[in-house]
Motif scaffolding. Sequence first.
Motif, short mmCIF file in Angstrom:
data_model
loop_
_atom_site.label_atom_id
_atom_site.label_comp_id
_atom_site.label_asym_id
_atom_site.label_seq_id
_atom_site.Cartn_x
_atom_site.Cartn_y
_atom_site.Cartn_z
N TYR A 76 -4.76 5.31 60.37
CA TYR A 76 -5.44 4.41 59.45
C TYR A 76 -4.41 3.88 58.46
N ALA A 77 -4.46 2.58 58.20
CA ALA A 77 -3.54 1.96 57.24
C ALA A 77 -4.28 0.84 56.50
N ARG A 78 -3.88 0.60 55.29
CA ARG A 78 -4.47 -0.47 54.48
C ARG A 78 -3.92 -1.80 54.96
N ARG A 79 -4.78 -2.77 55.12
CA ARG A 79 -4.39 -4.13 55.49
C ARG A 79 -4.25 -4.98 54.23
N GLU A 80 -3.56 -6.09 54.36
CA GLU A 80 -3.39 -7.00 53.22
C GLU A 80 -4.72 -7.56 52.72
N ASP A 81 -5.70 -7.70 53.61
CA ASP A 81 -7.00 -8.25 53.20
C ASP A 81 -7.94 -7.20 52.61
N GLY A 82 -7.44 -5.98 52.42
CA GLY A 82 -8.25 -4.92 51.83
C GLY A 82 -8.99 -4.07 52.84
N LEU A 83 -9.05 -4.50 54.08
CA LEU A 83 -9.69 -3.70 55.12
C LEU A 83 -8.75 -2.58 55.55
N VAL A 84 -9.24 -1.70 56.40
CA VAL A 84 -8.44 -0.61 56.93
C VAL A 84 -8.20 -0.87 58.41
N SER A 85 -6.93 -0.83 58.82
CA SER A 85 -6.65 -0.97 60.26
C SER A 85 -6.77 0.41 60.90
N ILE A 86 -7.21 0.40 62.14
CA ILE A 86 -7.40 1.63 62.90
C ILE A 86 -6.68 1.48 64.22
N VAL A 87 -5.91 2.48 64.58
CA VAL A 87 -5.33 2.54 65.92
C VAL A 87 -5.69 3.91 66.48
N ASN A 88 -6.59 3.92 67.44
CA ASN A 88 -6.95 5.14 68.14
C ASN A 88 -6.16 5.18 69.44
N ALA A 89 -5.56 6.32 69.74
CA ALA A 89 -4.73 6.43 70.95
C ALA A 89 -5.03 7.74 71.65
N CYS A 90 -4.72 7.77 72.95
CA CYS A 90 -4.94 8.98 73.74
C CYS A 90 -4.10 8.93 75.00
N ARG A 91 -4.13 10.01 75.72
CA ARG A 91 -3.62 10.09 77.09
C ARG A 91 -4.85 10.19 77.98
N GLN A 92 -5.00 9.26 78.88
CA GLN A 92 -6.19 9.19 79.73
C GLN A 92 -6.05 10.12 80.92
N GLY A 93 -7.03 11.00 81.10
CA GLY A 93 -7.07 11.87 82.27
C GLY A 93 -6.28 13.15 82.14
N GLY A 94 -5.61 13.38 81.05
CA GLY A 94 -4.82 14.60 80.85
C GLY A 94 -3.62 14.33 79.98
N LEU A 95 -2.92 15.40 79.63
CA LEU A 95 -1.79 15.27 78.72
C LEU A 95 -0.66 14.41 79.28
N ASP A 96 -0.57 14.33 80.60
CA ASP A 96 0.48 13.50 81.23
C ASP A 96 -0.06 12.15 81.68
N GLY A 97 -1.31 11.86 81.37
CA GLY A 97 -1.93 10.62 81.80
C GLY A 97 -1.38 9.41 81.07
N PRO A 98 -1.78 8.24 81.50
CA PRO A 98 -1.29 7.01 80.86
C PRO A 98 -1.76 6.90 79.41
N TYR A 99 -0.89 6.34 78.57
CA TYR A 99 -1.16 6.12 77.17
C TYR A 99 -2.14 4.96 77.04
N ARG A 100 -3.16 5.14 76.22
CA ARG A 100 -4.13 4.09 75.94
C ARG A 100 -4.31 4.00 74.43
#
Length: 189
Positions: A76-100
């Motif tokens: 989570y980070a503050r944006r210039e317009d006052g909103l909060v940016s969100i970047v959710n990330a994971c590994r799909q299908g397991g710890l070695d899975g593709p990054y999403r």
Amino acid sequence: MKSKRPWTYGAAAFVVVAGLGALAALATRSAKRSGNAHVPEPSKAVDVERYLGHWFEFARYENRFERNAEAVTANYARREDGLVSIVNACRQGGLDGPYRASEGRAKIVTGSNGTKLKVSFFGPFYVGDYWILDHADDYTWSIVGEPTGRYLWILTREARPSAELRRTLLARAGALGYDVTMLRETQHA
């Protein structure tokens, strides 16, 4: 031989359709089972600036948009317009899975003391509720839900919280009325 009345066929069709509708409603309700029928209003004010940053998902209620996701993080980070940016990330299908990753934004609900946000990952409309129900005084963990009780996330600043902290977080979620047996712990490398 008497002929059947036309309304008899209509009534039979109505009963069949109504029965199918009731079955579909029950299937939908059980598929979206609430882990907390009485979600409490957030009561502990949140200093959004301290809440910002990198979080690891310790545990969650399973949901369709995180199916088979491991190593889940949120930034989570503050944006210039006052909103909060969100970047959710994971590994799909397991710890070695593709990054999403999925990018979104949030608007702090006026009058909520920073405890409620409206989030959007799909365009200009704010479609999701994000309630910070509880958090550590030093912002090392938080418990996040929404009004229906179908979703729950427990976030920590460390990928692997201690056994003591894990027990504490489960107890706090239980004290908020959540069924902790529905929680799925997230794997991290």
